[in-house]
Write an enzyme that holds these catalytic residues in place. Structure first.
Site: not given
Length: 575
Positions: A209, A215, A280-281, A366, A397, A521
């Site tokens: 954004k 990153e 964001g999510r 979050e 399993h 951060k």
């Protein structure tokens, strides 16, 4: 959204506390024995989804009491506040309008005098045009060759959403396109995503954004260097017209920062924006979904959005006793705060939904991983369960042993589909029937278990009876849909979005900020400089223990990581 007393002080909470004391220990065997039609009556439908919540440790009275708790928390008022565009994200003073991203053309949701739905569809139309140009070979790279590879570069919601949805909808994706996702700042991620691609046929979609995410920008710069170096484009960043042309033809951006894009070399005509009211999510159905739209096509993407909208309208209008997302939230709260369950397992019986549990981890943890309420007071109950899981039958399993016979109570959501993802050839149907046989068997086994008497009656040696006894009474929700389509995936995501919202409203927390990610951060930026500095860590520091006194942050003592950093620097140098 106004200030209120803690929900635990309400008479509705006390009634649930008393009710839990009466029914919390009742076994599901007894509940089904007392009401053999639970499997028919304890179901809710919304859109293409059926929720069977009969295998939960509750009764019809429980559901009524939970609905009354939601009413006490003014969930209806909170829902309408979101739909009115009120600034319910109070710590950032923003509306929360992911619901506008999937409203049909012609709908209206006015915020500060602007109908935001019109702006949404303007962006969707631009996305659709560009996606079709890529899909039909009309958008060509620097050398004139059509795009065959799309690499999405983002992190968090800018990666988890489109990556999860692309995997889930592979049956609808263009097989001629290779679509990959890069998020981790570990250089291995971008290396593995690009090492076998032809840069002349590769498009990068850079999603940030602010276009400042560390990153994402690190990976984008590495991708840009790989592109221009492999193509043999002369000059460095911005030094030649060829360099700028190559970067512009092979990079699109989902961002709102035109200045930063131009600095990077991306043509602002290749920018697709979104708004600060999109978290964001909650953004996979915004321009963040551009790579997904390219993969599955605009028409399928609009079906995806339509699926969200079906559940949005259901959530807004259905009474809580028949409201699928609200029930998911209230039942989850029942286990979190009255049974002391700490986790919830998400178990999709679909190979292509392998990333869905990870997507829900961010969505839930979050959003509701908070310890203070909207007024800044400590929350008096547990919030935000730990979300985990993986597809069946693989999980059977691996970790199902703990769910069946472990000491912890682990509620689980089982998600299944009546038809396979691909064609219904006999071999596909055979596989799918076996998959779904396991799906139904697991919820039955978890609910009813196997008593010591039943195990002994099978002739089991006495010393083995305790080991082969299943206590049962392990709660599950079952969500069943006809097939995993774009619409159904949108419906599923919207259900969990509104589940999270429901719980956040009852707990009186802000589900739409995420301050908890900020401190790490800040520290990482400072430590990154120390890792690269010629001096030993701490040699050039000033400002005392805070390290960042300008921000007023309380941080660890300056020597907290010095020994580790020194060891890392020696190991990096081969020492």
């Amino acid at each position: 959204m106004s200030e209120r007393e803690p929900i635990t002080a309400s008479p509705e909470w006390q009634r649930l506390t008393d009710h839990h004391a009466a029914v919390g220990g009742v076994h599901l065997r007894t509940l089904f024995g007392d009401d053999p039609k639970r499997g028919e009556t304890m179901t809710v439908e919304a859109g293409d989804l059926l929720l069977d919540y009969s295998k939960n440790r509750l009764t019809a009275e429980t559901v009524g009491l939970l609905a009354a708790l939601a009413a006490r928390a003014d969930l209806p008022g909170s829902i309408e506040a979101m739909w009115r565009g009120e600034r319910i994200n109070t710590t950032e003073h923003r509306p929360v309008l992911h619901i506008a991203l999937r409203m049909p053309r012609g709908s209206s949701l006015v915020v500060d005098g602007e109908n935001v739905v019109e702006a949404v569809h303007q962006v969707l139309d631009r996305m659709s045009l560009f996606a079709e140009q890529v899909r039909f070979g009309q958008w060509v790279g620097f050398t004139g060759r059509p795009i065959r590879n799309v690499v999405n570069i983002g992190i968090g919601g800018s990666d988890l959403g489109p990556a999860m949805a692309y995997d889930a909808l592979r049956a609808f994706a263009d097989p001629a396109l290779t679509v990959r996702f890069v998020s981790n700042v570990d250089g291995t991620d971008i290396h593995q995503a690009t090492r076998d691609l032809d840069p002349a046929e590769t498009l990068f979609v850079v999603s940030s954004k602010t276009f400042t995410t560390l990153e994402t920008l690190t990976n984008a710069r590495t991708a840009r260097a790989w592109l221009v170096e492999t193509l043999g484009v002369p000059g460095g960043p911005g030094e030649s017209p060829q360099w700028r042309a190559a970067v512009a033809r092979h990079n699109e951006a989902v961002s709102t920062n035109a200045e930063k894009l131009e600095e990077f070399g991306i043509d602002t005509a290749n920018m697709f924006g979104f708004w600060d009211w999109v978290g964001g999510r909650y953004s996979v159905d915004s321009a963040i979904g551009l790579s997904l739209m390219i993969a599955i096509g605009p028409s399928n993407f609009r079906e995806f959005l339509a699926g969200f909208h079906v559940i949005d309208e259901h959530f807004r209008s259905a009474p809580f006793e028949a409201n699928l997302p609200a029930l998911l939230g209230l039942i989850g709260l029942w286990y979190d705060d009255f049974f002391g369950a700490e986790t919830v397992a998400i178990l999709p019986y679909s190979h292509n939904m392998g990333r869905f549990p990870a997507y829900l981890q961010q969505l839930d943890m979050e959003s509701n991983g908070k310890s203070v309420d909207r007024q800044g007071r400590p929350v008096p109950v547990d919030t935000g369960p730990i979300v985990w899981g993986q597809p069946g039958t693989n999980g059977q399993h691996a970790f199902y042993q703990l769910i069946h016979q472990g000491t912890r109570l682990i509620p689980a959501d089982f998600i299944g589909f009546a038809r396979p993802d691909y064609d219904q050839a006999p071999v596909q149907l055979e596989h799918h029937d076996l998959l779904m046989a396991n799906f139904f068997a697991q919820t039955e086994a978890l609910a009813f278990g196997k008593t010591a008497e039943e195990v002994a009656a099978e002739g089991t040696a006495p010393e083995l009876v305790p080991h082969r006894t299943f206590p049962g009474n392990r709660p599950t929700n079952t969500i069943l849909a006809p097939r995993l389509t774009p619409s159904v995936l949108g419906q599923l995501i919207a259900c969990y979005e509104h589940k999270v919202f429901t719980q956040g409203v009852v707990w009186n927390i802000n589900s739409f900020d995420q301050w908890g990610v900020e401190l790490g951060k800040v520290l990482a930026t400072r430590i990154a400089a120390e890792l690269a500095a010629p001096d030993e860590p701490g040699a050039a520091r000033s400002g005392g223990p805070g390290h960042d006194s300008s921000r007023g942050l309380h941080q660890p003592p300056p020597t907290a990581n010095d020994a580790l950093i020194r060891r890392y620097r020696r190991l990096r140098a081969g020492g």
